[in-house]
Every structure is written in structure tokens, then in C-alpha cells.
Design a protein around this motif. Structure first.
Motif, PDB file in Angstrom:
ATOM      1  N   GLU A  70       0.802  -1.009   0.032  1.00 21.17           N
ATOM      2  CA  GLU A  70       0.147   0.112  -0.128  1.00 21.17           C
ATOM      3  C   GLU A  70       0.722   1.301  -0.170  1.00 21.17           C
ATOM      4  O   GLU A  70       0.461   2.406  -0.163  1.00 21.17           O
ATOM      5  N   CYS A 102     -11.182  10.139  -4.935  1.00 18.94           N
ATOM      6  CA  CYS A 102     -11.355   9.411  -3.308  1.00 18.94           C
ATOM      7  C   CYS A 102     -11.675   7.985  -3.685  1.00 18.94           C
ATOM      8  O   CYS A 102     -11.140   7.137  -2.603  1.00 18.94           O
ATOM      9  N   LEU A 105      -8.704   5.452  -3.209  1.00 18.33           N
ATOM     10  CA  LEU A 105      -8.100   5.293  -2.220  1.00 18.33           C
ATOM     11  C   LEU A 105      -8.247   3.969  -1.559  1.00 18.33           C
ATOM     12  O   LEU A 105      -7.525   3.395  -0.733  1.00 18.33           O
ATOM     13  N   PHE A 106      -9.497   3.570  -1.412  1.00 22.72           N
ATOM     14  CA  PHE A 106     -10.022   2.507  -0.735  1.00 22.72           C
ATOM     15  C   PHE A 106      -9.555   1.168  -1.653  1.00 22.72           C
ATOM     16  O   PHE A 106      -9.836   0.040  -1.039  1.00 22.72           O
ATOM     17  N   VAL A 109      -5.077   1.673  -0.853  1.00 21.48           N
ATOM     18  CA  VAL A 109      -4.886   1.568   0.726  1.00 21.48           C
ATOM     19  C   VAL A 109      -5.603   0.529   1.319  1.00 21.48           C
ATOM     20  O   VAL A 109      -6.757   0.688   1.368  1.00 21.48           O
ATOM     21  N   THR A 110      -5.223  -0.145   2.152  1.00 19.28           N
ATOM     22  CA  THR A 110      -5.966  -1.134   2.840  1.00 19.28           C
ATOM     23  C   THR A 110      -6.459  -0.963   4.153  1.00 19.28           C
ATOM     24  O   THR A 110      -7.423  -1.333   4.749  1.00 19.28           O
ATOM     25  N   ARG A 111      -5.495  -0.126   5.044  1.00 12.19           N
ATOM     26  CA  ARG A 111      -5.594  -0.041   6.329  1.00 12.19           C
ATOM     27  C   ARG A 111      -6.490   1.256   6.448  1.00 12.19           C
ATOM     28  O   ARG A 111      -6.174   2.444   6.041  1.00 12.19           O
ATOM     29  N   TRP A 112      -7.436   1.236   7.562  1.00  9.76           N
ATOM     30  CA  TRP A 112      -8.366   2.619   7.763  1.00  9.76           C
ATOM     31  C   TRP A 112      -7.687   3.535   8.495  1.00  9.76           C
ATOM     32  O   TRP A 112      -7.941   4.790   8.173  1.00  9.76           O
ATOM     33  N   ARG A 115      -5.925   5.465   5.581  1.00  6.49           N
ATOM     34  CA  ARG A 115      -6.885   5.923   4.695  1.00  6.49           C
ATOM     35  C   ARG A 115      -7.477   7.146   5.159  1.00  6.49           C
ATOM     36  O   ARG A 115      -7.694   8.227   4.607  1.00  6.49           O
ATOM     37  N   LEU A 119      -7.684  10.996   3.433  1.00  8.56           N
ATOM     38  CA  LEU A 119      -8.841  11.491   2.999  1.00  8.56           C
ATOM     39  C   LEU A 119      -9.102  12.929   3.846  1.00  8.56           C
ATOM     40  O   LEU A 119      -9.784  13.905   3.083  1.00  8.56           O
ATOM     41  N   GLY A 159     -16.462   3.866   0.331  1.00  8.64           N
ATOM     42  CA  GLY A 159     -15.350   3.141   0.498  1.00  8.64           C
ATOM     43  C   GLY A 159     -15.356   1.892   1.342  1.00  8.64           C
ATOM     44  O   GLY A 159     -14.660   1.088   1.280  1.00  8.64           O
ATOM     45  N   THR A 163     -14.461  -1.768   0.338  1.00  7.00           N
ATOM     46  CA  THR A 163     -13.647  -2.673   1.022  1.00  7.00           C
ATOM     47  C   THR A 163     -14.544  -3.859   1.369  1.00  7.00           C
ATOM     48  O   THR A 163     -13.597  -5.092   1.347  1.00  7.00           O
TER      49      THR A 163
END
Length: 415
Positions: A70, A102, A105-106, A109-112, A115, A119, A159, A163
Motif C-alpha cells: 500500500e 477518493c 483510495l479504498f 490503501v487497505t488500512r483505515w 486511509r 482523506l 469506501g 472494502t
């Protein structure tokens, strides 16, 4: 497996991402170029910035979507966070570009926890551009709430949905891969079991046919060697028998290679095959063999007939090697849905509990069990022995026999 699901999601819908970026960037570029309230130089700078953002997407975004690391996505959005304020400072309408950027982004990148900061940075830049252009007021704050907070909330919800889809893809890919591995393992196990079963079958077939035939040939050759100096005529007869036995063994070998029925069953019933077997054993060993058939004779060779013939062959071979018998009786019967074979000799007998190893009785039991039958060995030292095999008759054969009267047939080969 996470790599696979990410690659599938990013690659499978790549055309959709391109369409989304184009659907936002092209109208935005037209709007910036047509805004006569902005100086030409600033419009050119805004269009150049927009072109750089689109080019950055074209060169980096596909790699960031398909790469399991990521950090590609973080680098991609870090560069956007630098170029995006410049576009907003010249043309605030550039905030519409977030509708295309935007959702990416989801996927990248996997980790909140990574993210959310990215954002917030992008939407904070949009809020800053609005406040810097209009100034701080209740109207501005209301516009920020409508133009920033609502889209950001919707973006987070979308997002979360993306996910969830990717997680489902990952789990589905993992399940498919596990099922594929399981199926491959089952196929390997089935193949190995088939190979093992075929090896055991061939070992039993060779033991019951070729090995016994070679044993007979060896005994006849030894007898002929002993007889030849004393009585050449008798030795010549023994050599004829030896030649005939070798030809029969050769025929059995060819039949085994071709996976055909035993030679004795080719074009004959089981009763006829037992008669031939009895005559051959008497000829080779001098031991009298009687055959008794109760019931209708089988019209054609079947797996049951083959198993019973092999049982008789193995039992006679054991009698010849161990029993020292003078008479052997083979009884074949049909009744109560069963085919039974009894091989009884008047030899020296043995204790069945002391028998260990070997292909003989083990092969008989294996054949009987494979066909849903049983094998019983009864013997007492000094009182002979009996091998009994019971096999269920095929349903079609049972039905056919139920329509015919039962006959008692007995046959004793001429010696």
C-alpha cells in the motif's frame, strides 16, 4: 491470496476507473478553459496542473491498484495532496476531481488508519480553498458543511462498501484456491490409491497364474531330467506336458497384459473352467481332483466367476505345495443369492492361526471382500482343510436364475 483479490479488483475494473477519471477530468477541463473570469495565464496553469494530475493517475494508479504494497497508494495520494491545492487555488471547481480520486483510495490503501488521514487532508484542502476564496462567514461554513462534510461522509460509506466487496473477493479467492488444492489432493490420493490397488491386483494375478505356472514348469522339468536317463519315452511325455503348460502360461500372460478374462473362462462357463483346471492339476501332480456343480451354470464370465476361478487355482496350488493330499473336491453352488466355492482336500492340514503373510490366502480374502463376499478357512492338522468363499450373485443373474429350475450337476474329469 490477498494479492490475488487486490489484483482481480484493480485489474478487472481498470476500464471503469479510467472512465470515471475521464468523465470528471474532461468536463472539468472544459469548464476551466471556458471560465473567462479567470486570466488566461491562470487558466493555462490550472489546465497544466489538471493534466499533471491525470498523467500521474495514468502512470502510477494502475500499479498502486494492483500492487499488494500500500506504500504505492500512499505515495500516489501524497503527490496528489501537493498538486491538488494548486489546482484549487486557481480553479475552485477543481474540487469535483475528488469524486474520481477518493474512491481509488479504498482500493490502493487497505488500512483505515492510513486511509482516514489521507482523506482528511484532501477534503481539508478543499475546505481551505473555499474559505480562502470567500472568507470566513456563516454562509461559508454552511457551504463547507454541504460541499465537504457531506461528500466526505458519502465517500467513507462508498469506501466501506468497496472494502467489503474486496474482502468478499479475497475470501472467495481463498475458498476457490482451497477447493482447488483439495480437489488436486483428492485426485492425487485417488490416483495413488488406484495405482496401489492395481499393483495389488497384478501381484495377486501374477501369483495365482504365472507364478504357479512357472512352478509347474519347474517341477515338470525336474521330473523330466530325473526320468530321461532311465526312460526316454516317459521323459518325452513329460516334456510334452511341460510344453503344454508353458503355452498355457504364455496365454495367461498375454491375457493378463490385455486385461482380459482368464484363458480358461474365454468362451466357457465357470463350471467348464473348473473342469479344465481340475484335469490340468491332476495331469501335473497326479492328485485326483473332483468337481461338483450344484445349480445352473454361469452363461458367461463375470467378475464373480473370475474371483472364484482364481480362488480354486490358489487353493489347488496350496494343496500341491503343502497338503500332500490324494484327493481334492471342488464344489460350486448357487442359492440364496450367493455363489459358493468349497475346495476340500484330505491332506495333512494345518493350523490357520499360524499362517502369516503371503499372497495366497490374503489374495483370496481380498478378492472376496472386494466383491462383498467372505472367505473362510477350516483346517485341522492331520485332517485336511477346506477353503470356502461366498460371493453375492449380480442382481440380474439372480433374477434370471429365479426363473429357471435348479439342477444338480456333478463332473469328474477323466484321468
Amino acid at each position: 491470496m490477498a494479492v490475488r483479490s487486490t489484483v482481480d479488483f484493480g485489474h478487472r475494473y481498470r476500464a471503469g476507473w479510467h472512465v470515471l477519471v475521464g468523465a470528471v477530468a474532461i468536463p472539468l477541463a472544459v469548464a476551466i478553459a471556458a471560465d473567462v473570469t479567470v486570466a488566461l495565464g491562470q487558466r493555462l496553469l490550472a489546465l497544466t496542473t489538471l493534466a499533471v494530475i491525470v498523467a500521474w493517475y495514468a502512470f502510477v494508479a494502475p500499479q498502486a491498484m494492483e500492487n499488494r504494497d500500500e506504500r504505492w497508494g500512499v505515495a500516489y495520494f501524497a503527490a496528489l495532496a501537493v498538486a491538488f491545492p494548486l489546482l484549487l487555488a486557481i480553479a475552485p471547481m477543481g474540487g469535483a476531481l475528488l469524486f474520481a480520486l477518493c474512491p481509488q483510495l479504498f482500493v490502493m490503501v487497505t488500512r483505515w488508519r492510513v486511509r482516514i488521514p489521507l482523506l482528511l487532508i484532501l477534503y481539508a484542502e478543499l475546505a481551505w480553498a473555499m474559505v480562502a476564496r470567500v472568507g470566513v462567514s456563516r454562509y461559508t461554513l454552511a457551504m463547507v458543511g454541504v460541499s465537504v462534510l457531506v461528500p466526505m461522509t458519502v465517500t467513507i460509506l462508498v469506501g466501506a462498501y468497496l472494502t467489503g466487496i474486496r474482502e468478499q473477493n479475497r475470501k472467495r479467492a481463498a475458498l476457490i484456491e482451497e477447493l482447488t488444492r483439495t480437489r488436486a489432493a483428492l485426485e492425487r490420493a485417488g490416483h495413488e490409491a488406484g495405482v496401489h490397488a492395481e499393483r495389488e491386483r497384478l501381484a495377486a494375478e501374477i501369483h495365482d497364474t504365472l507364478a504357479q505356472g512357472f512352478t509347474s514348469i519347474l517341477m515338470l522339468a525336474q521330473a523330466a531330467r530325473t526320468t530321461l536317463p532311465r526312460d526316454p519315452t516317459a521323459a518325452d511325455g513329460q516334456l510334452d506336458i511341460l510344453e503344454k503348460t508353458a503355452r498355457e502360461n504364455l496365454a495367461e500372460a498375454r491375457s493378463l497384459i490385455a486385461a482380459l478374462a482368464p484363458v480358461d473362462l474365454t468362451g466357457r462357463s465357470l463350471a467348464d473352467a473348473l473342469d479344465r483346471l481340475a484335469a490340468r492339476h491332476t495331469r501335473d501332480t497326479g492328485t485326483r481332483v473332483e468337481v461338483s456343480i450344484v445349480g445352473e451354470r454361469s452363461p458367461a464370465p463375470t467378475g464373480t466367476d473370475i474371483a472364484l476361478l482364481r480362488t480354486a487355482q490358489e487353493a489347488l496350488a496350496n494343496v500341491g505345495k503343502h497338503a500332500d493330499a490324494t484327493t481334492v473336491r471342488i464344489e460350486l453352488g448357487h442359492g440364496n443369492g450367493l455363489m459358493t466355492l468349497n475346495v476340500t482336500d484330505d491332506g495333512q492340514g494345518f493350523d490357520p492361526a499360524t499362517i502369516r503373510g503371503g499372497y495366497g490366502l490374503l489374495g483370496i480374502r481380498s478378492r472376496a471382500n472386494a466383491l462383498g463376499g467372505t472367505c473362510t478357512v477350516r483346517s485341522t492338522p492331520g485332517q485336511g482343510s477346506t477353503v470356502r468363499v461366498e460371493l453375492p450373485m449380480p442382481q440380474s443373474e439372480q433374477a434370471a436364475r429365479s426363473l429357471r429350475p435348479v439342477r444338480d450337476l456333478s463332473s469328474t474329469p477323466d484321468h
